[in-house]
Write a protein that holds these residues in place. Structure first.
Motif, PDB file in Angstrom:
ATOM      1  N   PRO A   9     -58.986 -27.018  35.583  1.00 13.46           N
ATOM      2  CA  PRO A   9     -59.517 -28.059  34.677  1.00 13.46           C
ATOM      3  C   PRO A   9     -60.868 -28.579  35.157  1.00 13.46           C
ATOM      4  O   PRO A   9     -60.999 -29.755  35.503  1.00 13.46           O
ATOM      5  CB  PRO A   9     -58.422 -29.129  34.701  1.00 13.46           C
ATOM      6  CG  PRO A   9     -57.684 -28.926  35.973  1.00 13.46           C
ATOM      7  CD  PRO A   9     -57.866 -27.497  36.390  1.00 13.46           C
ATOM      8  N   SER A  61     -70.963 -36.961  37.930  1.00 13.75           N
ATOM      9  CA  SER A  61     -69.733 -36.312  37.475  1.00 13.75           C
ATOM     10  C   SER A  61     -68.960 -37.337  36.654  1.00 13.75           C
ATOM     11  O   SER A  61     -69.475 -38.417  36.348  1.00 13.75           O
ATOM     12  CB  SER A  61     -68.927 -35.832  38.679  1.00 13.75           C
ATOM     13  OG  SER A  61     -68.435 -36.946  39.394  1.00 13.75           O
ATOM     14  N   THR A  63     -66.589 -39.194  37.570  1.00 13.57           N
ATOM     15  CA  THR A  63     -66.427 -40.422  38.366  1.00 13.57           C
ATOM     16  C   THR A  63     -67.673 -41.297  38.217  1.00 13.57           C
ATOM     17  O   THR A  63     -67.564 -42.531  38.121  1.00 13.57           O
ATOM     18  CB  THR A  63     -66.187 -40.058  39.848  1.00 13.57           C
ATOM     19  OG1 THR A  63     -65.101 -39.112  39.894  1.00 13.57           O
ATOM     20  CG2 THR A  63     -65.826 -41.254  40.686  1.00 13.57           C
ATOM     21  N   LEU A  66     -67.483 -43.147  34.980  1.00 13.71           N
ATOM     22  CA  LEU A  66     -66.537 -44.270  35.077  1.00 13.71           C
ATOM     23  C   LEU A  66     -67.190 -45.430  35.834  1.00 13.71           C
ATOM     24  O   LEU A  66     -67.044 -46.598  35.473  1.00 13.71           O
ATOM     25  CB  LEU A  66     -65.252 -43.829  35.799  1.00 13.71           C
ATOM     26  CG  LEU A  66     -64.411 -42.775  35.073  1.00 13.71           C
ATOM     27  CD1 LEU A  66     -63.294 -42.256  35.972  1.00 13.71           C
ATOM     28  CD2 LEU A  66     -63.809 -43.353  33.788  1.00 13.71           C
ATOM     29  N   PHE A  88     -55.852 -39.922  37.745  1.00 13.72           N
ATOM     30  CA  PHE A  88     -57.164 -40.362  37.262  1.00 13.72           C
ATOM     31  C   PHE A  88     -57.123 -41.766  36.679  1.00 13.72           C
ATOM     32  O   PHE A  88     -58.121 -42.486  36.735  1.00 13.72           O
ATOM     33  CB  PHE A  88     -57.762 -39.320  36.312  1.00 13.72           C
ATOM     34  CG  PHE A  88     -58.076 -38.058  37.060  1.00 13.72           C
ATOM     35  CD1 PHE A  88     -59.117 -38.025  37.972  1.00 13.72           C
ATOM     36  CD2 PHE A  88     -57.281 -36.929  36.920  1.00 13.72           C
ATOM     37  CE1 PHE A  88     -59.378 -36.888  38.721  1.00 13.72           C
ATOM     38  CE2 PHE A  88     -57.536 -35.787  37.662  1.00 13.72           C
ATOM     39  CZ  PHE A  88     -58.585 -35.765  38.566  1.00 13.72           C
ATOM     40  N   ARG A  91     -57.595 -43.712  39.689  1.00 16.49           N
ATOM     41  CA  ARG A  91     -58.981 -43.709  40.167  1.00 16.49           C
ATOM     42  C   ARG A  91     -59.837 -44.725  39.380  1.00 16.49           C
ATOM     43  O   ARG A  91     -60.612 -45.472  39.971  1.00 16.49           O
ATOM     44  CB  ARG A  91     -59.596 -42.315  40.044  1.00 16.49           C
ATOM     45  CG  ARG A  91     -61.030 -42.315  40.572  1.00 16.49           C
ATOM     46  CD  ARG A  91     -61.698 -40.987  40.467  1.00 16.49           C
ATOM     47  NE  ARG A  91     -61.015 -39.964  41.256  1.00 16.49           N
ATOM     48  CZ  ARG A  91     -61.464 -38.719  41.397  1.00 16.49           C
ATOM     49  NH1 ARG A  91     -62.602 -38.364  40.821  1.00 16.49           N
ATOM     50  NH2 ARG A  91     -60.806 -37.838  42.105  1.00 16.49           N
ATOM     51  N   THR A 135     -56.695 -43.927  29.818  1.00 12.54           N
ATOM     52  CA  THR A 135     -57.157 -42.552  30.029  1.00 12.54           C
ATOM     53  C   THR A 135     -56.822 -41.757  28.774  1.00 12.54           C
ATOM     54  O   THR A 135     -55.665 -41.771  28.341  1.00 12.54           O
ATOM     55  CB  THR A 135     -56.424 -41.919  31.235  1.00 12.54           C
ATOM     56  OG1 THR A 135     -56.451 -42.846  32.308  1.00 12.54           O
ATOM     57  CG2 THR A 135     -57.058 -40.611  31.649  1.00 12.54           C
ATOM     58  N   ASN A 137     -57.118 -38.313  28.337  1.00 12.91           N
ATOM     59  CA  ASN A 137     -56.341 -37.141  28.759  1.00 12.91           C
ATOM     60  C   ASN A 137     -56.155 -37.224  30.274  1.00 12.91           C
ATOM     61  O   ASN A 137     -57.132 -37.159  31.014  1.00 12.91           O
ATOM     62  CB  ASN A 137     -57.099 -35.867  28.383  1.00 12.91           C
ATOM     63  CG  ASN A 137     -56.294 -34.614  28.619  1.00 12.91           C
ATOM     64  OD1 ASN A 137     -55.462 -34.233  27.809  1.00 12.91           O
ATOM     65  ND2 ASN A 137     -56.528 -33.954  29.743  1.00 12.91           N
ATOM     66  N   ASP A 165     -61.367 -43.419  29.802  1.00 14.16           N
ATOM     67  CA  ASP A 165     -61.756 -42.215  30.534  1.00 14.16           C
ATOM     68  C   ASP A 165     -61.504 -41.023  29.610  1.00 14.16           C
ATOM     69  O   ASP A 165     -60.348 -40.705  29.302  1.00 14.16           O
ATOM     70  CB  ASP A 165     -60.900 -42.112  31.808  1.00 14.16           C
ATOM     71  CG  ASP A 165     -61.120 -40.807  32.568  1.00 14.16           C
ATOM     72  OD1 ASP A 165     -61.655 -39.846  31.983  1.00 14.16           O
ATOM     73  OD2 ASP A 165     -60.723 -40.738  33.740  1.00 14.16           O
ATOM     74  N   SER A 168     -61.618 -35.556  30.572  1.00 16.76           N
ATOM     75  CA  SER A 168     -60.991 -34.253  30.317  1.00 16.76           C
ATOM     76  C   SER A 168     -60.500 -34.115  28.875  1.00 16.76           C
ATOM     77  O   SER A 168     -59.615 -33.313  28.601  1.00 16.76           O
ATOM     78  CB  SER A 168     -59.854 -34.001  31.305  1.00 16.76           C
ATOM     79  OG  SER A 168     -58.839 -34.946  31.140  1.00 16.76           O
ATOM     80  N   GLN A 190     -68.294 -30.739  32.611  1.00 18.10           N
ATOM     81  CA  GLN A 190     -67.686 -29.495  33.128  1.00 18.10           C
ATOM     82  C   GLN A 190     -66.318 -29.130  32.580  1.00 18.10           C
ATOM     83  O   GLN A 190     -65.707 -28.180  33.058  1.00 18.10           O
ATOM     84  CB  GLN A 190     -67.610 -29.566  34.651  1.00 18.10           C
ATOM     85  CG  GLN A 190     -66.512 -30.433  35.237  1.00 18.10           C
ATOM     86  CD  GLN A 190     -66.884 -31.901  35.358  1.00 18.10           C
ATOM     87  OE1 GLN A 190     -67.823 -32.345  34.734  1.00 18.10           O
ATOM     88  NE2 GLN A 190     -66.149 -32.669  36.153  1.00 18.10           N
ATOM     89  N   LYS A 191     -65.820 -29.869  31.577  1.00 16.84           N
ATOM     90  CA  LYS A 191     -64.504 -29.501  31.042  1.00 16.84           C
ATOM     91  C   LYS A 191     -64.658 -29.114  29.571  1.00 16.84           C
ATOM     92  O   LYS A 191     -65.069 -28.001  29.282  1.00 16.84           O
ATOM     93  CB  LYS A 191     -63.521 -30.640  31.255  1.00 16.84           C
ATOM     94  CG  LYS A 191     -63.403 -31.031  32.733  1.00 16.84           C
ATOM     95  CD  LYS A 191     -62.364 -32.097  32.940  1.00 16.84           C
ATOM     96  CE  LYS A 191     -62.549 -32.879  34.205  1.00 16.84           C
ATOM     97  NZ  LYS A 191     -61.991 -32.218  35.380  1.00 16.84           N
TER      98      LYS A 191
HETATM   99  N1  PLP Z   1     -61.021 -38.519  35.004  1.00 14.82           N
HETATM  100  C1  PLP Z   1     -60.336 -37.449  34.622  1.00 14.82           C
HETATM  101  C2  PLP Z   1     -59.334 -37.598  33.528  1.00 14.82           C
HETATM  102  C3  PLP Z   1     -60.544 -36.238  35.260  1.00 14.82           C
HETATM  103  O1  PLP Z   1     -59.851 -35.155  34.883  1.00 14.82           O
HETATM  104  C4  PLP Z   1     -61.474 -36.144  36.295  1.00 14.82           C
HETATM  105  C5  PLP Z   1     -61.688 -34.877  37.018  1.00 14.82           C
HETATM  106  O2  PLP Z   1     -60.893 -33.974  36.980  1.00 14.82           O
HETATM  107  C6  PLP Z   1     -62.184 -37.284  36.641  1.00 14.82           C
HETATM  108  C7  PLP Z   1     -61.945 -38.461  35.985  1.00 14.82           C
HETATM  109  C8  PLP Z   1     -63.202 -37.241  37.723  1.00 14.82           C
HETATM  110  O3  PLP Z   1     -64.237 -36.441  37.320  1.00 14.82           O
HETATM  111  P1  PLP Z   1     -65.233 -35.781  38.384  1.00 14.82           P
HETATM  112  O4  PLP Z   1     -64.438 -34.914  39.269  1.00 14.82           O
HETATM  113  O5  PLP Z   1     -66.169 -35.043  37.468  1.00 14.82           O
HETATM  114  O6  PLP Z   1     -65.900 -36.911  39.083  1.00 14.82           O
END
Ligand code: PLP
Length: 382
Positions: A9, A61, A63, A66, A88, A91, A135, A137, A165, A168, A190-191
């Protein structure tokens, strides 16, 4: 070098056209050609999200995206309610907690989605909530939340700011923050956007922009208002040097998605997901998400019998097939197979065939009718 079949993923298998677009000669990021590129990206992203207003694109990315929401929209005075379905969700909660806001945390059982009932209950327990974190996904459990239904269930009066978020989800499934009355959305390249990693993306509602203008962002780099002012110049640009090559690639990826049609693309991801579940079930791998409606169109989590997921993942790697394992305490339990890219029937047959070989290799009992089951499901959704 042996070819690697990537089913993780993010990053995901990216088309040669998108990769080659990133190899175009550099251009100045302070000039009309770059402004034209930014304008085109804005239009396409607005179409994909079905929104008005700017879509911020900056190096980073998911993160980072967010963090941008947190830095510009949350203050230490906020009362935040976070409903998390997994790694996530946690996170996002941690990022926002660092702003010094008071945090109420509700964890949904792994493999399940947030329900309207659950959200109502949590809000009733925390009626002072000013910011709600969700979130779209949850990649760690392969669960998709019905953000539209959840936000629609919020009371009109004193409605918290809703931050989502969508790292994904965007590109693989309908994601319409404006229609759903979401206030802040974060994603990445990237997804579902099927572009190499390195770009963070964020969209804010008018209400969120108002708040952002009242909040002095403690971040210089992630100052959303600054990024917006630069995007809204007559000749749009970025305040700081942008990752030009990645923007070329994203432009190409979005052009391909436009050509395919967004709705068709979402349907193709859903089709892959349901045929994968059918085939994997015939192999003896149970989908982790019991409720079919909550299963992700971009990534599928499969329960490996006997907690043997790490061995299975290793055996797959020996076959040059890269899938994700389970995260944290689901490490031995799950393998996660992602399908954000252009995967079709050949890739489905490949990943199922590889799973069969790997299961046999590690000594797991498995069925052999998986191709047939998968094909039946594949044919059901043309
Ligand atoms: N949120 C979700 C739902 C994610 O799937 C991911 C990464 O897999 C992230 C946040 C974090 O993204 P990144 O790894 O691009 O910082």
């Amino acid at each position: 070098m042996m070819a690697e079949y990537l089913f993780t993923p993010g990053p995901v298998t990216t088309s040669p056209e998108v990769l080659l677009a990133g190899a175009r000669p550099m251009m100045s990021h302070r000039g009309p050609r770059f402004s034209a590129l930014l304008r085109r990206l804005q239009n396409r992203l607005r179409d994909l999200l079905d929104v008005d207003g700017p879509v911020l694109l900056l190096p980073g990315s998911g993160t980072g995206a967010l963090e941008l929401l947190s830095m510009n929209l949350v203050t230490p005075e906020d009362r935040v309610l976070s409903l998390s379905c997994g790694v996530f969700g946690e996170r996002f909660r941690e990022i926002v907690a660092r702003r010094g806001a008071t945090m109420a945390a509700v964890d949904v059982e792994p493999g399940r989605a947030v329900t309207v009932e659950g959200l109502r209950r949590a809000l009733a327990e925390h009626p002072e909530t000013t910011v709600l974190l969700l979130t779209h996904n949850e990649t760690s459990t392969a669960v998709t939340n019905d953000i539209g239904a959840l936000v629609a269930s919020l009371p009109e009066e004193g409605r918290p700011l809703v931050l989502v978020d969508a790292v994904s989800s965007l590109g693989a499934m309908a994601c319409h923050p404006q229609r759903w009355a979401v206030d802040g959305l974060a994603s990445a390249s990237q997804k579902g956007l099927v572009t190499p990693p390195g770009l963070a993306l964020a969209w804010l509602s008018p209400r969120a922009w108002e708040r952002a203008s009242a909040v002095a962002s403690p971040s210089y780099f992630f100052d959303a208002g600054l990024h917006r002012r630069f995007l809204e110049k007559e000749e749009p640009e970025n305040p700081y040097t942008p990752p030009v090559s990645l923007l070329f690639s994203l432009d190409e990826a979005l052009a391909r998605m436009v050509e395919e049609g967004f709705v068709r693309r979402f349907a193709s991801r859903r089709r892959f997901a349901s045929a994968l579940v059918a085939g994997a079930s015939a192999l003896g791998l149970v989908p982790f998400v019991a409720d079919e409606r909550a299963r992700s169109a971009g990534v599928t989590a499969l329960v490996v019998p006997g907690n043997r997921a790490v061995e299975l993942q290793r055996a797959l790697r020996g076959l040059a097939v890269e899938v994700a394992g389970g995260q944290k305490d689901m490490k031995g339990l799950l393998v996660r197979v992602a399908h954000y890219g252009d995967e079709g029937w050949p890739e489905l047959a490949l990943v199922l065939g590889a799973l069969y070989g790997a299961m046999r290799e590690v000594g797991l009992a498995c069925g052999s009718a998986f191709v047939e089951r998968a094909f039946e499901a594949w044919e059901e959704r043309v």
